[in-house]
Design a protein around this motif. Structure first.
Motif, mmCIF file in Angstrom:
data_model
loop_
_atom_site.group_PDB
_atom_site.id
_atom_site.type_symbol
_atom_site.label_atom_id
_atom_site.label_comp_id
_atom_site.label_asym_id
_atom_site.label_seq_id
_atom_site.Cartn_x
_atom_site.Cartn_y
_atom_site.Cartn_z
ATOM 1 N N ASP A 34 0.833 -1.193 0.000
ATOM 2 C CA ASP A 34 0.000 0.000 0.000
ATOM 3 C C ASP A 34 0.870 1.247 0.000
ATOM 4 N N THR A 38 2.024 -0.394 4.179
ATOM 5 C CA THR A 38 1.488 -1.685 4.617
ATOM 6 C C THR A 38 1.772 -2.726 3.543
ATOM 7 N N TRP A 39 2.223 -3.907 3.980
ATOM 8 C CA TRP A 39 2.443 -5.021 3.059
ATOM 9 C C TRP A 39 1.335 -6.044 3.261
ATOM 10 N N TRP A 40 0.840 -6.630 2.189
ATOM 11 C CA TRP A 40 -0.067 -7.767 2.190
ATOM 12 C C TRP A 40 0.673 -8.895 1.473
ATOM 13 N N ARG A 51 -0.311 -9.539 6.945
ATOM 14 C CA ARG A 51 -0.275 -8.085 6.771
ATOM 15 C C ARG A 51 0.806 -7.544 7.696
ATOM 16 N N ARG A 52 1.684 -6.712 7.117
ATOM 17 C CA ARG A 52 2.750 -6.072 7.898
ATOM 18 C C ARG A 52 2.482 -4.575 7.909
ATOM 19 N N SER A 53 2.382 -4.010 9.100
ATOM 20 C CA SER A 53 2.136 -2.577 9.234
ATOM 21 C C SER A 53 3.412 -1.805 8.904
ATOM 22 N N TRP A 58 3.359 -7.718 12.338
ATOM 23 C CA TRP A 58 2.752 -8.695 11.442
ATOM 24 C C TRP A 58 1.463 -9.252 12.054
ATOM 25 N N ARG A 72 -5.519 -5.705 -3.918
ATOM 26 C CA ARG A 72 -6.090 -4.763 -2.955
ATOM 27 C C ARG A 72 -7.365 -4.134 -3.480
ATOM 28 N N GLY A 76 -9.746 -4.170 1.836
ATOM 29 C CA GLY A 76 -8.800 -5.225 2.204
ATOM 30 C C GLY A 76 -8.153 -5.805 0.970
ATOM 31 N N ALA A 95 -9.460 -5.457 5.959
ATOM 32 C CA ALA A 95 -8.370 -4.843 6.725
ATOM 33 C C ALA A 95 -8.784 -4.534 8.154
#
Length: 129
Positions: A34, A38-40, A51-53, A58, A72, A76, A95
């Motif tokens: 994102d 943020t990683w998905w 999901r990693r903020s 995580w 995405r 979510g 999300a």
């Protein structure tokens, strides 16, 4: 894929860094980043989407299927079950609060053609395919 790490390239310097995914045998399949950092991450073997903020925390979402990709949307991510066959399965991870929703697609595969979906994409207005 076999690593439990995400590799990150800094295009300005060419440096490559990596970060461990805190899931044993993560089997990283696909990644969406994102704009906020943020990683998905689709984790095939464990049947998870992680999901990693931006702060590095995580959270995993159990889907009980081999997630192959992530796409995405406004609420979510969607992903597809790589080996679900019939019915083909799409999953959505919201999300907030992290709930998952399962959608089954009708069988439309001609005889002799693999029923394995390969990718899913999202588009304007919440459409996906």
């Amino acid at each position: 894929m076999p690593s439990a790490r995400v590799y990150v390239l800094d295009p300005a310097t060419g440096a490559i860094d990596s970060e461990p995914i805190p899931v044993p045998a993560a089997n990283r399949r696909a990644l969406h980043m994102d704009a906020d950092g943020t990683w998905w991450v689709a984790l095939g073997g464990p049947g998870l989407v992680a999901r990693r903020s931006p702060a590095g925390d995580w959270v995993t979402h159990d889907e009980a299927l081999y997630a192959h990709c992530v796409a995405r949307d406004a609420s979510g991510v969607w992903d597809n079950g790589r080996f679900t066959g019939h019915p083909r399965v799409l999953m959505h991870v919201n999300a907030t609060p992290g709930a998952t929703t399962r959608a089954e697609l009708p069988a439309a595969t001609p005889a002799g053609v693999s029923p394995i979906p390969h990718e899913v994409r999202t588009g304007p207005g919440g459409r996906f395919g």
